[in-house]
Design an enzyme around this catalytic site. Structure first.
Site, PDB file in Angstrom:
ATOM      1  N   ARG A   6       7.535  52.798  61.928  1.00 37.91           N
ATOM      2  CA  ARG A   6       6.384  51.901  62.001  1.00 37.91           C
ATOM      3  C   ARG A   6       6.587  50.809  63.040  1.00 37.91           C
ATOM      4  O   ARG A   6       7.715  50.358  63.266  1.00 37.91           O
ATOM      5  CB  ARG A   6       6.059  51.291  60.642  1.00 37.91           C
ATOM      6  N   ARG A  62       5.909  32.348  62.102  1.00 34.25           N
ATOM      7  CA  ARG A  62       5.659  32.499  63.537  1.00 34.25           C
ATOM      8  C   ARG A  62       5.033  31.240  64.110  1.00 34.25           C
ATOM      9  O   ARG A  62       4.300  31.269  65.083  1.00 34.25           O
ATOM     10  CB  ARG A  62       4.701  33.674  63.787  1.00 34.25           C
ATOM     11  N   CYS A  94      -0.942  27.867  58.626  1.00 39.26           N
ATOM     12  CA  CYS A  94      -0.166  27.562  57.437  1.00 39.26           C
ATOM     13  C   CYS A  94       1.059  26.760  57.870  1.00 39.26           C
ATOM     14  O   CYS A  94       1.736  27.127  58.827  1.00 39.26           O
ATOM     15  CB  CYS A  94       0.264  28.854  56.759  1.00 39.26           C
ATOM     16  N   ARG A 111      11.059  47.625  64.805  1.00 33.91           N
ATOM     17  CA  ARG A 111      12.330  47.390  64.120  1.00 33.91           C
ATOM     18  C   ARG A 111      12.694  48.567  63.225  1.00 33.91           C
ATOM     19  O   ARG A 111      13.846  48.924  63.088  1.00 33.91           O
ATOM     20  CB  ARG A 111      12.237  46.098  63.290  1.00 33.91           C
ATOM     21  N   TYR A 112      11.685  49.144  62.570  1.00 30.88           N
ATOM     22  CA  TYR A 112      11.905  50.282  61.666  1.00 30.88           C
ATOM     23  C   TYR A 112      11.328  51.520  62.328  1.00 30.88           C
ATOM     24  O   TYR A 112      10.222  51.479  62.870  1.00 30.88           O
ATOM     25  CB  TYR A 112      11.211  50.011  60.327  1.00 30.88           C
ATOM     26  N   LYS A 115      14.530  43.679  55.997  1.00 27.97           N
ATOM     27  CA  LYS A 115      13.879  42.969  54.901  1.00 27.97           C
ATOM     28  C   LYS A 115      14.669  43.307  53.641  1.00 27.97           C
ATOM     29  O   LYS A 115      14.659  44.454  53.213  1.00 27.97           O
ATOM     30  CB  LYS A 115      12.459  43.509  54.768  1.00 27.97           C
ATOM     31  N   ASP A 136      10.834  32.025  55.318  1.00 32.67           N
ATOM     32  CA  ASP A 136      11.780  32.199  56.426  1.00 32.67           C
ATOM     33  C   ASP A 136      12.262  30.845  56.926  1.00 32.67           C
ATOM     34  O   ASP A 136      11.659  29.808  56.632  1.00 32.67           O
ATOM     35  CB  ASP A 136      11.104  32.964  57.569  1.00 32.67           C
ATOM     36  N   CYS A 178       4.373  28.745  58.223  1.00 31.93           N
ATOM     37  CA  CYS A 178       4.312  30.020  58.955  1.00 31.93           C
ATOM     38  C   CYS A 178       5.620  30.331  59.678  1.00 31.93           C
ATOM     39  O   CYS A 178       6.163  29.500  60.388  1.00 31.93           O
ATOM     40  CB  CYS A 178       3.189  29.977  59.971  1.00 31.93           C
ATOM     41  N   ASP A 207      13.414  38.279  54.775  1.00 30.85           N
ATOM     42  CA  ASP A 207      13.751  38.814  56.083  1.00 30.85           C
ATOM     43  C   ASP A 207      15.051  38.161  56.512  1.00 30.85           C
ATOM     44  O   ASP A 207      15.113  36.949  56.690  1.00 30.85           O
ATOM     45  CB  ASP A 207      12.633  38.529  57.095  1.00 30.85           C
ATOM     46  N   CYS A 240      -5.293  32.124  64.426  1.00 30.88           N
ATOM     47  CA  CYS A 240      -5.509  32.275  62.987  1.00 30.88           C
ATOM     48  C   CYS A 240      -6.663  31.351  62.611  1.00 30.88           C
ATOM     49  O   CYS A 240      -6.925  30.371  63.309  1.00 30.88           O
ATOM     50  CB  CYS A 240      -4.273  31.844  62.197  1.00 30.88           C
TER      51      CYS A 240
HETATM   52  C1  LIG Z   1       8.236  43.532  57.676  1.00 35.09           C
HETATM   53  C2  LIG Z   1       8.126  44.358  58.868  1.00 35.09           C
HETATM   54  C3  LIG Z   1       7.460  45.602  58.834  1.00 35.09           C
HETATM   55  C4  LIG Z   1       6.765  46.127  57.618  1.00 35.09           C
HETATM   56  O1  LIG Z   1       7.642  46.383  56.604  1.00 35.09           O
HETATM   57  P1  LIG Z   1       7.143  47.084  55.274  1.00 35.09           P
HETATM   58  O2  LIG Z   1       8.324  46.942  54.384  1.00 35.09           O
HETATM   59  O3  LIG Z   1       6.793  48.485  55.642  1.00 35.09           O
HETATM   60  O4  LIG Z   1       5.942  46.347  54.792  1.00 35.09           O
HETATM   61  C5  LIG Z   1       7.414  46.351  59.978  1.00 35.09           C
HETATM   62  N1  LIG Z   1       7.969  45.924  61.118  1.00 35.09           N
HETATM   63  C6  LIG Z   1       8.617  44.751  61.183  1.00 35.09           C
HETATM   64  C7  LIG Z   1       9.211  44.335  62.484  1.00 35.09           C
HETATM   65  C8  LIG Z   1       8.705  43.920  60.066  1.00 35.09           C
HETATM   66  O5  LIG Z   1       9.331  42.736  60.164  1.00 35.09           O
HETATM   67  S1  SF4 Z   2       1.130  32.627  57.867  1.00 32.77           S
HETATM   68 FE1  SF4 Z   2       1.091  32.207  60.088  1.00 32.77          FE
HETATM   69  S2  SF4 Z   2       0.217  34.050  60.995  1.00 32.77           S
HETATM   70 FE2  SF4 Z   2      -0.326  34.073  58.817  1.00 32.77          FE
HETATM   71  S3  SF4 Z   2      -2.342  33.053  58.684  1.00 32.77           S
HETATM   72 FE3  SF4 Z   2      -0.780  31.498  58.300  1.00 32.77          FE
HETATM   73  S4  SF4 Z   2      -0.454  30.613  60.327  1.00 32.77           S
HETATM   74 FE4  SF4 Z   2      -1.450  32.562  60.697  1.00 32.77          FE
END
Ligand SMILES: *Cc1c(COP(=O)(O)O)cnc(C)c1O
Ligand code: SF4
Length: 359
Positions: free
Chosen positions: A108, A126, A121, A104-105, A330, A286, A124, A323, A117
């Protein structure tokens, strides 16, 4: 049973079998009533459930609103889904050129190395993707992801996530670290994990050494949400990583009923700082399905952030972030401390007074 074996037992069975067993396990532990069990089986059919022995041991069973319980023991409230919630709230899929990779960025990428996991959580983001039945990034998919990174010199940092990448064996963690360190332009490998807190026995010296390699800086972002999570074993795990020369930052989620009080957030941030972990992000939850009971108004989060700024050392300040749904970015949600007036600028102090600034 050794704690490790117990965790594996909790994780092992295929999702369908595991769900009923696990609710029954929680019932046997006195954390779920007989009357609730049927409804919670319905929750567990949809979202993975696991609680480690370490976290079970922290729950005050006499307290139905225990903040550790709220994070891991399923609730019937999860069956309520609102229209704005979505299975992929930050739309990782739209930014995923290859399986397991999110870009996305520009500088990175995220690598989702596996989907398991040690705990699941309840909030979560995801939650629809993680679980014991999911896939690991191995074989061709991993090779393609590494090729993608190799071919793009702008990628400075690789962020390992999942699931929880600390669920890898030391051997696989070492292979991955070495493969990334061998890419010239990758200077930082960052692991995002909840393991040091929820399953600290996994952070063996062998595992920690597997995270280090010449040519890259290793960063670990530790997810914890309540000061009670800093058990002596978690403290040892964190110390072990620091002593190995790993840079540590924190990650927390601001959660109704868990840490939505100034005194708890103060203890949490101070807990991190005392262990040499720099507070990094405080995430607004989220819009993941069935998590409405964890969300609080952003204005309330900002008021808590003002409280932290007023009372804690600068080193202990996290950035409050959201996000943006759709995955655009973010967004920092910092409270406003600066306003424009006719005469110039004004700055807000910790007691709520504005001060003129002419410059
Ligand atoms: C949050 C996120 C990151 C990391 O973001 P930082 O601000 O550098 O911690 C990198 N890629 C994606 C897709 C993200 O959602
Ligand atoms: S927040 Fe989601 S990905 Fe992170 S440890 Fe908890 S369940 Fe796993």
């Amino acid at each position: 049973m050794a704690p490790q074996a117990k965790i594996e037992a909790l994780l092992k069975p295929a999702a369908a079998e595991a769900t009923s067993t696990k609710i029954a396990d929680l019932q046997a532990q006195g954390l779920v009533t007989f009357e609730d069990a049927a409804r919670l089986d319905a929750v567990a059919e949809r979202y993975a459930v696991a609680v480690t022995p370490t976290m079970l041991g922290l729950i005050d069973k006499a307290d139905p609103r225990d903040p550790i319980r709220a994070q891991f023991v399923p609730s019937a409230l999860e069956l309520q889904q609102s229209p704005e919630e979505s299975a992929d709230p930050i739309d990782d899929a739209a930014f995923s050129p290859l399986p397991g990779l999110v870009h996305r960025y520009e500088d990175r990428v995220l690598l989702k190395v596996l989907s398991v996991c040690p705990v699941y959580c309840r909030f979560c983001f995801r939650r629809e993707m993680v679980g014991p039945g999911g896939e690991a990034l191995v074989g061709d998919n991993l090779d393609q992801a590494l090729d993608y990174i190799r071919a793009r010199p702008q990628i400075f940092e690789v962020i390992l996530t999942g699931g929880d990448p600390f669920m890898l064996s030391p051997r696989r963690a070492r292979e991955l670290t070495q493969a990334l360190a061998a890419i010239d332009h990758v200077k930082v490998v960052r692991w995002h994990t909840r393991v040091p807190v929820v399953a600290p026995e996994r952070v063996s010296e062998e595992f920690v050494h597997a995270l280090r390699a010449d040519g890259v800086a290793t960063w670990v972002a530790i997810h914890a949400n309540h000061p009670r999570e800093f058990t002596p074993a978690a403290q040892d795990a964190i110390r072990c990583m620091r002593e190995a020369g790993i840079s540590l930052v924190s990650q927390s989620v601001l959660l109704r009923g868990v840490n939505d009080r100034l005194d708890i957030l103060q203890d949490l941030m101070r807990g991190f700082v005392a262990l040499g972990v720099k507070p990094y992000y405080l995430h607004h939850p989220d819009l993941a399905p069935g998590t409405g009971h964890f969300r609080l108004p952003i204005a309330e989060g900002q008021e808590l952030m003002r409280g932290l700024r007023r009372t804690l050392t600068g080193v202990a300040q996290p950035t409050y972030v959201l996000d943006v749904p759709g995955g655009a970015f973010k967004a920092p949600l910092d409270p406003v401390y600066l306003q424009e007036t006719e005469g110039g600028l004004q700055l807000l102090d910790g007691t709520g007074h504005w001060h003129d600034y002419k410059g």
